[in-house]
Design an enzyme around this catalytic site. Structure first.
Site, PDB file in Angstrom:
ATOM      1  N   ASP A  81       0.246  -1.088   0.081  1.00 14.10           N
ATOM      2  CA  ASP A  81       0.080  -0.545  -0.072  1.00 14.10           C
ATOM      3  C   ASP A  81       1.178   1.217   0.203  1.00 14.10           C
ATOM      4  OD1 ASP A  81      -2.372   1.425  -0.127  1.00 14.10           O
ATOM      5  OD2 ASP A  81      -2.143   1.491   2.714  1.00 14.10           O
ATOM      6  N   HIS A  82       0.223   2.240  -0.466  1.00 15.80           N
ATOM      7  CA  HIS A  82       1.174   3.098  -0.307  1.00 15.80           C
ATOM      8  C   HIS A  82       2.434   3.210  -0.649  1.00 15.80           C
ATOM      9  CE1 HIS A  82      -2.080   6.216  -0.168  1.00 15.80           C
ATOM     10  NE2 HIS A  82      -2.548   5.235   1.052  1.00 15.80           N
ATOM     11  N   GLU A 133      -2.946   6.250  -7.400  1.00 12.57           N
ATOM     12  CA  GLU A 133      -4.028   7.459  -7.514  1.00 12.57           C
ATOM     13  C   GLU A 133      -3.728   8.527  -8.286  1.00 12.57           C
ATOM     14  OE1 GLU A 133      -4.368   7.505  -3.382  1.00 12.57           O
ATOM     15  OE2 GLU A 133      -4.692  10.058  -2.656  1.00 12.57           O
ATOM     16  N   HIS A 177      -7.579   9.088   5.900  1.00 10.42           N
ATOM     17  CA  HIS A 177      -7.248   8.796   6.200  1.00 10.42           C
ATOM     18  C   HIS A 177      -7.172   9.059   7.097  1.00 10.42           C
ATOM     19  CE1 HIS A 177      -5.013   7.876   2.359  1.00 10.42           C
ATOM     20  NE2 HIS A 177      -5.059   6.538   2.642  1.00 10.42           N
ATOM     21  N   GLY A 178      -7.647   7.992   8.251  1.00  6.79           N
ATOM     22  CA  GLY A 178      -7.387   7.398  10.076  1.00  6.79           C
ATOM     23  C   GLY A 178      -8.355   8.438  10.337  1.00  6.79           C
ATOM     24  N   GLY A 206      -9.063   5.564   3.041  1.00  5.01           N
ATOM     25  CA  GLY A 206      -9.595   6.056   4.112  1.00  5.01           C
ATOM     26  C   GLY A 206     -11.395   5.330   4.357  1.00  5.01           C
ATOM     27  N   THR A 208     -11.496   3.779   6.995  1.00  7.71           N
ATOM     28  CA  THR A 208     -11.896   4.283   8.655  1.00  7.71           C
ATOM     29  C   THR A 208     -13.644   5.087   8.707  1.00  7.71           C
ATOM     30  OG1 THR A 208     -10.524   2.704   9.471  1.00  7.71           O
ATOM     31  CG2 THR A 208     -11.620   4.456  11.026  1.00  7.71           C
ATOM     32  N   ASN A 227     -10.102  -0.030   1.157  1.00 12.94           N
ATOM     33  CA  ASN A 227      -8.970  -0.049   2.092  1.00 12.94           C
ATOM     34  C   ASN A 227      -9.502   0.231   3.757  1.00 12.94           C
ATOM     35  OD1 ASN A 227      -6.850  -0.359   0.310  1.00 12.94           O
ATOM     36  ND2 ASN A 227      -5.842   1.253   0.599  1.00 12.94           N
TER      37      ASN A 227
HETATM   38  P1  13P Z   1      -8.089   4.482   7.691  1.00 18.49           P
HETATM   39  O1  13P Z   1      -7.176   4.164   8.036  1.00 18.49           O
HETATM   40  O2  13P Z   1      -8.591   5.216   7.139  1.00 18.49           O
HETATM   41  O3  13P Z   1      -9.000   3.176   7.594  1.00 18.49           O
HETATM   42  O4  13P Z   1      -7.405   4.028   5.436  1.00 18.49           O
HETATM   43  C1  13P Z   1      -7.061   2.897   4.999  1.00 18.49           C
HETATM   44  C2  13P Z   1      -6.096   3.224   3.274  1.00 18.49           C
HETATM   45  O5  13P Z   1      -6.612   3.521   2.898  1.00 18.49           O
HETATM   46  C3  13P Z   1      -5.080   2.678   3.647  1.00 18.49           C
HETATM   47  O6  13P Z   1      -4.140   3.054   2.771  1.00 18.49           O
END
Ligand code: 13P
Length: 281
Positions: A81-82, A133, A177-178, A206, A208, A227
């Protein structure tokens, strides 16, 4: 069984669901997520972001993720990821990751296209899939920088997908994210436009804090990979905290069990919302 991201996303496209892509940091999280996938018969993706590798070195966690995928009796893709450096991306491919993300979202469009094409070429030698992205998802994977969110331009998404030939395209539609400071308001108008004009499976970062209703709307409109990171870490931590509070931890292995339970519960909940349950058959 170890699976390719391309195949997982194609099936999700054909059968109208999204594949959960769960960030992991240790063996307990891997075990919890795989347990939820096997129990619900869900195909999944195990992922780790480059920025997290200073806590969980790739040379250690990478082979663990791959071994867990191979042992699982549902399809599991293993994803970087990333990815921000070609060095790290090459290392993940050498270890056997079945897909990698190059995140050039902060770069000018031309530069993002140029490097993404290099990564696509590199991944071809491994038959690995590539995610990139366009637009900019807010925040950052580990919360270290507060990147400003820029929604994806549908026109740029069309050009980016055509010129790079990526297998999965992460877009920014108000997601970050977060943990969200305010209730996220997703731009479904942008999602619909991108989905109408781009064939590439779309990715939502993102995850969450996004509501079940919004998740469902996303996977009915072209988002095929979702994700989830912070929610897993928070669920693991909460599970451990509650186990201590309830006097259930009397030694290291109770801690291990509580961590697995936290990862399992969070992953299972998301698999149900993503409609991936039963799709491993
Ligand atoms: P969250 O931490 O908001 O779930 O995001 C996860 C994410 O996009 C990881 O690339």
């Amino acid at each position: 069984m170890l699976a390719n991201l391309r195949d997982l996303l194609q099936d999700a496209e054909e059968r109208n669901y999204a594949v959960g892509s769960f960030s992991v940091a240790n063996m307990e999280m891997v075990l919890g997520v795989i347990k939820a996938a096997e129990e619900t018969r869900s195909p999944i993706i195990l992922q780790i972001a480059e920025v997290r590798l200073n806590h969980s070195p790739l040379a250690l966690i990478g082979p663990l993720m791959l071994a867990a995928a191979e042992e699982a009796d549902v399809p599991v893709a293993v994803h970087l990821d990333h990815g921000t450096t070609l060095d790290c991306i090459s290392q993940a491919l050498d270890i056997g990751f079945t897909s990698v993300m190059f995140d050039g979202s902060h770069l000018p469009l031309e530069e993002n296209i140029r490097i993404t094409k290099q990564v696509v070429e590199l991944a071809q030698d491994y038959d690995a899939a590539v995610e990139a992205e366009i637009g900019c998802v807010g925040g950052s994977e580990d919360g270290s920088v507060d990147i400003e969110m820029h929604c994806t331009s549908p026109e740029q998404a069309v050009r980016f997908a055509a010129e790079t030939g990526v297998d999965a395209l992460a877009i920014a539609i108000g997601n970050a994210h977060g943990n969200y400071k305010h209730e996220p308001v997703l731009r479904f108008d942008i999602l619909e436009k991108v989905h109408e004009s781009v064939d590439t499976p779309l990715v939502l970062h993102g995850g969450t804090g996004i509501s079940p209703q919004d998740f469902i709307k996303c996977h009915q409109n072209g988002i095929k990979k979702i994700n989830i990171a912070t929610a897993t870490f928070d669920s693991v931590e909460k599970s451990v905290r509650e186990a201590y509070k309830n006097g259930k931890i009397n030694g290291y292995y109770d801690l291990h069990t509580a961590e697995i339970a936290g990862a399992y519960e969070n992953a299972k909940k998301h698999m149900e919302i993503f409609y991936s349950v039963g799709k491993a058959e």
